[in-house]
Design an enzyme around this catalytic site. Structure first.
Site, PDB file in Angstrom:
ATOM      1  CG  ASP A  89      -4.286  -5.844  -0.107  1.00  0.00           C
ATOM      2  OD1 ASP A  89      -4.263  -4.658  -0.460  1.00  0.00           O
ATOM      3  OD2 ASP A  89      -4.114  -6.061   1.322  1.00  0.00           O
ATOM      4  CG  HIS A 122      -1.685  -1.236   1.242  1.00  0.00           C
ATOM      5  ND1 HIS A 122      -2.299  -1.728   2.637  1.00  0.00           N
ATOM      6  CD2 HIS A 122      -2.493  -1.888   0.380  1.00  0.00           C
ATOM      7  CE1 HIS A 122      -2.910  -2.702   2.429  1.00  0.00           C
ATOM      8  NE2 HIS A 122      -3.104  -2.886   1.082  1.00  0.00           N
ATOM      9  CE  LYS A 150       2.038   3.339   5.033  1.00  0.00           C
ATOM     10  NZ  LYS A 150       1.480   2.331   4.348  1.00  0.00           N
ATOM     11  CE1 TYR A 198      -0.165   2.717   8.917  1.00  0.00           C
ATOM     12  CE2 TYR A 198      -0.637   0.430  10.188  1.00  0.00           C
ATOM     13  CZ  TYR A 198      -0.869   1.605   9.347  1.00  0.00           C
ATOM     14  OH  TYR A 198      -2.106   1.032   8.444  1.00  0.00           O
TER      15      TYR A 198
END
Length: 185
Positions: free
Chosen positions: A171, A63, A73, A133
């Site tokens: 996905d 992603h 991130k 995250y």
């Protein structure tokens, strides 16, 4: 103390926060803006995310978000283990299409810094794995994109067979790297 190690992908870093332990357990400062800036990671994080994957073999990714909501991130595991994967999707980069894979776990305490211009995903290696995250831009569904986790051109050695991977419908249908627009020049 904070140890930041480079990887073969420019600007992607493995971060090792110090753990101070005693008979009770440990204490670790997982993020300190000044220490990260001093280590060359000068990013303002605006949102924290937390995910639970119930089954081992769960794959989330690959992603990324596009401009103007592109995200850096900082990823860590608070329970369980993952194989964390980052792919360079910057078309003009000499490492375009290359990836790194790092095992992150609650036990090893490692974190992975993923800069803007990279796709990110992971495969859980244990059931009930939790990932936390930080991201540098807010979520925007209109700028949320992905690419196929098992694209053969990437050569990622995933620890799960495609037939056994636990995937979202989203996905399952992501495009190959070759079919992605040039989101990052």
């Amino acid at each position: 103390m904070l140890k930041v190690e480079p990887t073969v992908l420019p600007d992607v870093r493995v971060v090792s926060p110090q753990r101070i332990g005693d008979r009770r357990g440990f204490f670790s400062e997982t993020y300190n803006r000044q220490r990260f800036t001093d280590a060359g990671i000068d990013v303002e994080f605006v949102q924290d995310n937390h995910s639970l994957s119930a089954s081992a073999g769960t794959v989330r990714g690959l992603h990324f978000q596009s401009v103007p909501f592109a995200q850096a991130k900082l990823v860590r595991v608070v329970r369980g283990r993952i194989l964390d994967v980052v792919v360079d999707i910057r078309r003009s980069s000499p490492t375009f299409g290359k990836h790194i894979a790092v095992e992150l776990s609650a036990e090893n305490g490692l974190q992975l810094f993923v800069p803007i211009g990279f796709a990110h995903g992971f495969c859980t290696l244990e059931p009930d794995t939790e990932i936390v995250y930080k991201v540098s831009a807010y979520y925007s569904s209109a700028h949320d994109h992905g690419m196929r986790w098992n694209d053969p051109s990437l050569g990622i050695d995933w620890p799960v067979a495609p037939a056994d991977a636990v995937l979202s419908d989203k996905d399952r249908g992501q495009p190959l790297l070759a079919d992605l627009p040039a989101y990052f020049a």
